[in-house]
Write a protein that holds these residues in place. Structure first.
Motif, PDB file in Angstrom:
ATOM      1  N   LEU A  62       0.834  -1.206   0.000  1.00 50.02           N
ATOM      2  CA  LEU A  62       0.000   0.000   0.000  1.00 50.02           C
ATOM      3  C   LEU A  62       0.863   1.249   0.000  1.00 50.02           C
ATOM      4  CD1 LEU A  62      -2.534  -0.860   2.873  1.00 50.02           C
ATOM      5  CD2 LEU A  62      -2.742  -1.389   0.433  1.00 50.02           C
ATOM      6  N   ARG A  63       0.287   2.319  -0.505  1.00 46.35           N
ATOM      7  CA  ARG A  63       0.859   3.657  -0.354  1.00 46.35           C
ATOM      8  C   ARG A  63      -0.289   4.653  -0.353  1.00 46.35           C
ATOM      9  NH1 ARG A  63       3.656   5.102  -6.232  1.00 46.35           N
ATOM     10  NH2 ARG A  63       1.706   5.161  -7.410  1.00 46.35           N
ATOM     11  N   VAL A  64      -0.012   5.852   0.138  1.00 43.74           N
ATOM     12  CA  VAL A  64      -1.058   6.871   0.170  1.00 43.74           C
ATOM     13  C   VAL A  64      -0.741   7.968  -0.841  1.00 43.74           C
ATOM     14  CG1 VAL A  64      -0.102   8.375   1.986  1.00 43.74           C
ATOM     15  CG2 VAL A  64      -2.568   8.242   1.682  1.00 43.74           C
ATOM     16  N   HIS A  65      -1.786   8.451  -1.475  1.00 45.28           N
ATOM     17  CA  HIS A  65      -1.721   9.602  -2.376  1.00 45.28           C
ATOM     18  C   HIS A  65      -2.438  10.736  -1.654  1.00 45.28           C
ATOM     19  CE1 HIS A  65      -1.301  11.225  -6.505  1.00 45.28           C
ATOM     20  NE2 HIS A  65      -2.228  12.047  -6.039  1.00 45.28           N
ATOM     21  N   VAL A  66      -1.807  11.910  -1.583  1.00 49.56           N
ATOM     22  CA  VAL A  66      -2.311  13.000  -0.750  1.00 49.56           C
ATOM     23  C   VAL A  66      -2.598  14.249  -1.583  1.00 49.56           C
ATOM     24  CG1 VAL A  66      -1.792  14.498   1.226  1.00 49.56           C
ATOM     25  CG2 VAL A  66      -0.955  12.141   1.198  1.00 49.56           C
ATOM     26  N   LYS A  67      -3.726  14.875  -1.261  1.00 53.08           N
ATOM     27  CA  LYS A  67      -4.119  16.130  -1.895  1.00 53.08           C
ATOM     28  C   LYS A  67      -4.694  17.052  -0.828  1.00 53.08           C
ATOM     29  CE  LYS A  67      -7.181  17.964  -5.464  1.00 53.08           C
ATOM     30  NZ  LYS A  67      -8.145  17.666  -6.511  1.00 53.08           N
ATOM     31  N   ILE A  68      -4.326  18.331  -0.876  1.00 53.46           N
ATOM     32  CA  ILE A  68      -4.927  19.332   0.014  1.00 53.46           C
ATOM     33  C   ILE A  68      -6.299  19.679  -0.570  1.00 53.46           C
ATOM     34  CG2 ILE A  68      -4.780  21.664   0.981  1.00 53.46           C
ATOM     35  CD1 ILE A  68      -2.608  19.865   2.080  1.00 53.46           C
ATOM     36  N   ALA A  69      -7.344  19.299   0.141  1.00 53.77           N
ATOM     37  CA  ALA A  69      -8.703  19.526  -0.360  1.00 53.77           C
ATOM     38  C   ALA A  69      -9.161  20.962  -0.098  1.00 53.77           C
ATOM     39  CB  ALA A  69      -9.674  18.530   0.261  1.00 53.77           C
ATOM     40  N   ALA A  70      -8.893  21.465   1.112  1.00 50.46           N
ATOM     41  CA  ALA A  70      -9.363  22.813   1.458  1.00 50.46           C
ATOM     42  C   ALA A  70      -8.639  23.331   2.687  1.00 50.46           C
ATOM     43  CB  ALA A  70     -10.862  22.806   1.715  1.00 50.46           C
ATOM     44  N   VAL A  71      -8.532  24.648   2.755  1.00 56.58           N
ATOM     45  CA  VAL A  71      -8.048  25.347   3.946  1.00 56.58           C
ATOM     46  C   VAL A  71      -9.056  26.463   4.188  1.00 56.58           C
ATOM     47  CG1 VAL A  71      -6.169  26.633   5.015  1.00 56.58           C
ATOM     48  CG2 VAL A  71      -5.650  24.842   3.330  1.00 56.58           C
ATOM     49  N   THR A  72      -9.737  26.398   5.334  1.00 54.71           N
ATOM     50  CA  THR A  72     -10.779  27.378   5.615  1.00 54.71           C
ATOM     51  C   THR A  72     -10.516  28.072   6.949  1.00 54.71           C
ATOM     52  OG1 THR A  72     -12.157  25.639   6.567  1.00 54.71           O
ATOM     53  CG2 THR A  72     -12.547  26.185   4.274  1.00 54.71           C
ATOM     54  N   ASP A  73     -11.006  29.299   7.020  1.00 58.98           N
ATOM     55  CA  ASP A  73     -10.913  30.056   8.261  1.00 58.98           C
ATOM     56  C   ASP A  73     -11.971  29.568   9.247  1.00 58.98           C
ATOM     57  OD1 ASP A  73      -8.851  31.837   7.456  1.00 58.98           O
ATOM     58  OD2 ASP A  73     -10.316  33.043   6.342  1.00 58.98           O
ATOM     59  N   ILE A  74     -11.569  29.451  10.494  1.00 58.43           N
ATOM     60  CA  ILE A  74     -12.489  29.186  11.596  1.00 58.43           C
ATOM     61  C   ILE A  74     -12.137  30.181  12.696  1.00 58.43           C
ATOM     62  CG2 ILE A  74     -12.858  26.750  11.026  1.00 58.43           C
ATOM     63  CD1 ILE A  74     -10.838  26.062  13.262  1.00 58.43           C
TER      64      ILE A  74
END
Length: 150
Positions: free
Chosen positions: A106-118
């Motif tokens: 196995l290996r993981v593929h990574v993507k930044i989906a979102a960065v939101t203000d809280i």
């Protein structure tokens, strides 16, 4: 390895494909240890002889074992060195479309989906796709959510 040191860098990376980790082999020892840690000793995971006659021709990893690899495999792809605390907030949309047969890599593929203000800082959503070597369908797809406090 992508290193993020500021919130601004993360915001600019929203939508970016960060790449993949190294491969890891899922062996029976790891599956048995996970079964012991969680109390889930279902035969499809731990009974090698019985599982040979089962639907997958052998033992398979627990879905949650596969999911539990996300932090370790993901750390091979990116790291957060932003100031302040980094808190696991949750996991969105977890799916296990393909079983992981013992002996698979196995290996993981990574993507930044979102960065939101809280109000407390930022919320980072990361898409993780755990791939099985030689298989079209992934083992696991999950969005993790991290709170980043200043």
């Amino acid at each position: 390895m992508r290193v993020f040191t500021t919130f601004e860098e993360l915001e600019q990376a929203a939508g970016d494909d960060l790449g993949t980790s190294e491969w890891v082999t899922i062996d029976q020892r790891r599956v048995n240890q996970f079964a012991d840690a969680t109390g889930d000793h279902q035969w499809i995971h731990v009974d090698v002889e019985r599982a040979k006659e089962g639907p997958f021709g052998g033992t398979i990893a627990h879905g949650y074992l596969t999911l539990s690899l996300v932090p370790w495999l993901g750390s091979q792809v990116f790291t957060l060195q932003t100031p302040g605390a980094k808190l696991n907030y949750g996991v969105n949309k977890v799916r296990f479309p393909n079983p992981v047969k013992v002996g698979s890599r196995l290996r993981v593929h990574v993507k930044i989906a979102a960065v939101t203000d809280i109000p407390a800082g930022k919320q980072l959503t990361v898409q993780h796709t755990i791939e099985i070597e030689g298989e079209e369908k992934p083992a696991c797809v999950a969005e993790t959510v991290v709170l980043l406090l200043p």
